[in-house]
Enzyme design. Structure first.
Site, PDB file in Angstrom:
ATOM      1  N   HIS A   1      -3.476  12.977  10.071  1.00 24.19           N
ATOM      2  CA  HIS A   1      -2.547  11.869  10.323  1.00 24.19           C
ATOM      3  C   HIS A   1      -2.694  11.488  11.785  1.00 24.19           C
ATOM      4  O   HIS A   1      -2.512  12.331  12.657  1.00 24.19           O
ATOM      5  CB  HIS A   1      -1.107  12.279  10.002  1.00 24.19           C
ATOM      6  CG  HIS A   1      -0.183  11.103   9.856  1.00 24.19           C
ATOM      7  ND1 HIS A   1      -0.011  10.165  10.854  1.00 24.19           N
ATOM      8  CD2 HIS A   1       0.613  10.711   8.834  1.00 24.19           C
ATOM      9  CE1 HIS A   1       0.852   9.242  10.434  1.00 24.19           C
ATOM     10  NE2 HIS A   1       1.241   9.545   9.218  1.00 24.19           N
TER      11      HIS A   1
ATOM     12  N   LYS B   1       8.544   9.270   1.986  1.00 25.91           N
ATOM     13  CA  LYS B   1       9.601   9.480   2.983  1.00 25.91           C
ATOM     14  C   LYS B   1       9.942   8.208   3.770  1.00 25.91           C
ATOM     15  O   LYS B   1      11.034   8.084   4.293  1.00 25.91           O
ATOM     16  CB  LYS B   1       9.278  10.637   3.930  1.00 25.91           C
ATOM     17  CG  LYS B   1       8.361  10.341   5.090  1.00 25.91           C
ATOM     18  CD  LYS B   1       8.331  11.553   6.029  1.00 25.91           C
ATOM     19  CE  LYS B   1       7.568  11.309   7.305  1.00 25.91           C
ATOM     20  NZ  LYS B   1       6.113  11.166   7.108  1.00 25.91           N
TER      21      LYS B   1
ATOM     22  N   GLU C   1      -2.374   7.710   3.035  1.00 23.38           N
ATOM     23  CA  GLU C   1      -0.944   7.920   2.794  1.00 23.38           C
ATOM     24  C   GLU C   1      -0.099   6.908   3.573  1.00 23.38           C
ATOM     25  O   GLU C   1       0.714   7.282   4.416  1.00 23.38           O
ATOM     26  CB  GLU C   1      -0.554   9.342   3.211  1.00 23.38           C
ATOM     27  CG  GLU C   1      -1.330  10.433   2.505  1.00 23.38           C
ATOM     28  CD  GLU C   1      -1.203  11.797   3.209  1.00 23.38           C
ATOM     29  OE1 GLU C   1      -0.645  11.871   4.328  1.00 23.38           O
ATOM     30  OE2 GLU C   1      -1.661  12.786   2.626  1.00 23.38           O
TER      31      GLU C   1
HETATM   32  C1  PLP Z   1       5.164  10.408   7.423  1.00 24.65           C
HETATM   33  C2  PLP Z   1       3.849  10.704   6.835  1.00 24.65           C
HETATM   34  C3  PLP Z   1       3.053   9.670   6.338  1.00 24.65           C
HETATM   35  C4  PLP Z   1       3.408   8.205   6.461  1.00 24.65           C
HETATM   36  O1  PLP Z   1       3.114   7.784   7.749  1.00 24.65           O
HETATM   37  P1  PLP Z   1       3.200   6.224   8.139  1.00 24.65           P
HETATM   38  O2  PLP Z   1       2.957   6.245   9.600  1.00 24.65           O
HETATM   39  O3  PLP Z   1       4.546   5.739   7.771  1.00 24.65           O
HETATM   40  O4  PLP Z   1       2.126   5.520   7.412  1.00 24.65           O
HETATM   41  C5  PLP Z   1       1.866  10.000   5.708  1.00 24.65           C
HETATM   42  N1  PLP Z   1       1.482  11.285   5.596  1.00 24.65           N
HETATM   43  C6  PLP Z   1       2.212  12.310   6.065  1.00 24.65           C
HETATM   44  C7  PLP Z   1       1.725  13.684   5.886  1.00 24.65           C
HETATM   45  C8  PLP Z   1       3.415  12.044   6.720  1.00 24.65           C
HETATM   46  O5  PLP Z   1       4.121  13.065   7.213  1.00 24.65           O
END
Ligand code: PLP
Length: 380
Positions: free
Chosen positions: A184, A47, A261
């Site tokens: 996260h 994303k 991620e």
């Molecule tokens: C948006 C998102 C990410 C990416 O996060 P960054 O801060 O850009 O590294 C990773 N995992 C999930 C579940 C997300 O929603």
């Protein structure tokens, strides 16, 4: 970032607004991630920038992918399928995680045929997965502290530590397999203790699950949030990595697979916007430049991502504090209210903005009839 000379040449050739993606930078970011977190497999969060060319370069570098919608899933799945031998189609967990904890029934129905790895964080979702995607592997998303992150995510997703093991046992009872935990810490996390705390919370949940008889977990997904170096106050990645490695090695045995991620970290520094000055005015004594890109387009991160970008001029000269407006008729379309730019810039002169590769171009719209910037890839 590409040199100023190259950026100017590209703008002359392709016109503006332009969004330039430097693939050397993508490869460099991926290599940095792997170098400092050797135990962690990077699932690039699509994303942040779903351009298929970016997916391709990161795949070739060795990345896996975090997707959060079926269109993202298909971009990645179709591409990887085309790269793999036909008789070996058992790669999916190694290469894709579907990391949106809330999925529509239709999404689950479609996902089921792939036997994908999916995240969840509540009881209702267990019922949905059991009904529509029983062949999935599950990963429980935990709620962890997002203190000091630029973009907070913990109010929307994550099971509290106190309810985590109940949710694992509930899924187990429903005949599903919980493979591990995820979290996260919030996007652009410059407070590195969030990672330390979150890994500790995950270790406690792992232990409680074991104590209560659940022993099938074998992975930990430490999510995204790795900060991009937008300004010199962001501490180096290796300092964060050192803290993460210490906690992982202390709390998780070697046979536990560790995933992450990263979204922003991989793509932010790879994107540069080149815009053209299309108007100039003085309002309330302040010089205002109007450019052909704005918050409905490549600079959308100003609104959605709480991010600031600093347009700079290719030309030198005495500066003053200026306002930079986008091209639409909406007063919300402000790129910056205080940018130090040469006062003598003219219509047709170019500006560039660095570190705009994540969450900008990805949420560009067609608002007011203005199309998104043209995308150009270099060093592919
Ligand atoms: C948006 C998102 C990410 C990416 O996060 P960054 O801060 O850009 O590294 C990773 N995992 C999930 C579940 C997300 O929603």
């Amino acid at each position: 970032m590409a040199s100023l000379k190259v950026l100017e040449q590209l703008a002359r050739k392709h016109g503006t607004p332009l969004f330039v993606v430097d693939h050397d930078e993508l490869r460099k970011n991926y290599a940095t991630f792997k170098k400092y977190l050797p135990r962690v497999q990077a699932y690039f969060a699509v994303k942040a920038n779903p351009d298929p060319a970016i997916v391709k370069t990161l795949y070739k570098a060795g990345a896996s992918f975090d997707v959060a919608s079926m269109p993202e899933f298909r971009i990645v799945y179709e591409f990887i399928k085309s790269m793999r031998p036909k008789e070996r189609q058992d790669w999916i967990w190694d290469k894709i995680i579907y990391a949106n904890p809330i999925k529509a029934n239709e999404t689950l129905k479609e996902l089921d045929q792939y036997k994908a790895l999916v995240t969840y964080d509540n009881s209702e979702e267990i019922k949905k997965i059991k009904q529509y995607a029983p062949h999935s592997g599950l990963c429980l998303r935990l709620r962890v502290s997002n203190t000091g992150a630029m973009v907070e995510l913990s109010s929307k997703f994550g099971a509290k530590a106190g309810e985590a093991v109940d949710l694992i046992l509930e899924a187990d009872k429903a005949g599903l397999v919980v493979e591990g935990l995820s979290f996260h810490v919030g996007s652009q996390t410059t407070n590195f203790d969030n990672f330390v705390q979150a890994i500790n919370v995950a270790a406690e949940v792992y232990k409680e699950a074991k104590d209560r008889g659940y022993t099938k977990m074998n992975l930990l997904d430490i999510g995204g949030g790795f900060p991009a170096p937008y300004d010199p106050t962001v501490k180096p990645f290796r300092e964060l990595a050192k803290k993460i490695n210490t906690e992982l090695d202390r709390l998780f045995p070697k046979n536990i697979q560790i995933l992450a991620e990263p979204g922003r970290f991989m793509v932010a520094t790879a994107g540069t916007a080149v815009s053209k000055i299309i108007g100039k005015a003085v309002r309330d004594g302040k010089l205002c430049y109007y450019i052909d890109d704005g918050v409905y387009h490549t600079f959308s991160g100003i609104i959605f991502d709480h991010c600031h970008y600093h347009p700079k001029a290719f030309k030198k000269g005495p500066t003053e504090i200026c306002t930079v407006f986008g091209p639409t008729c909406d007063a919300l379309d402000v790129v910056s209210l205080a940018e130090s730019l040469p006062s003598k810039l003219q219509r047709g002169d170019l500006l560039y903005s660095e570190n705009i590769g994540a969450y900008g171009n990805a949420s560009s719209t067609w608002f007011n009839g203005f199309p998104p910037a043209k995308v150009v890839h270099i060093n592919q």
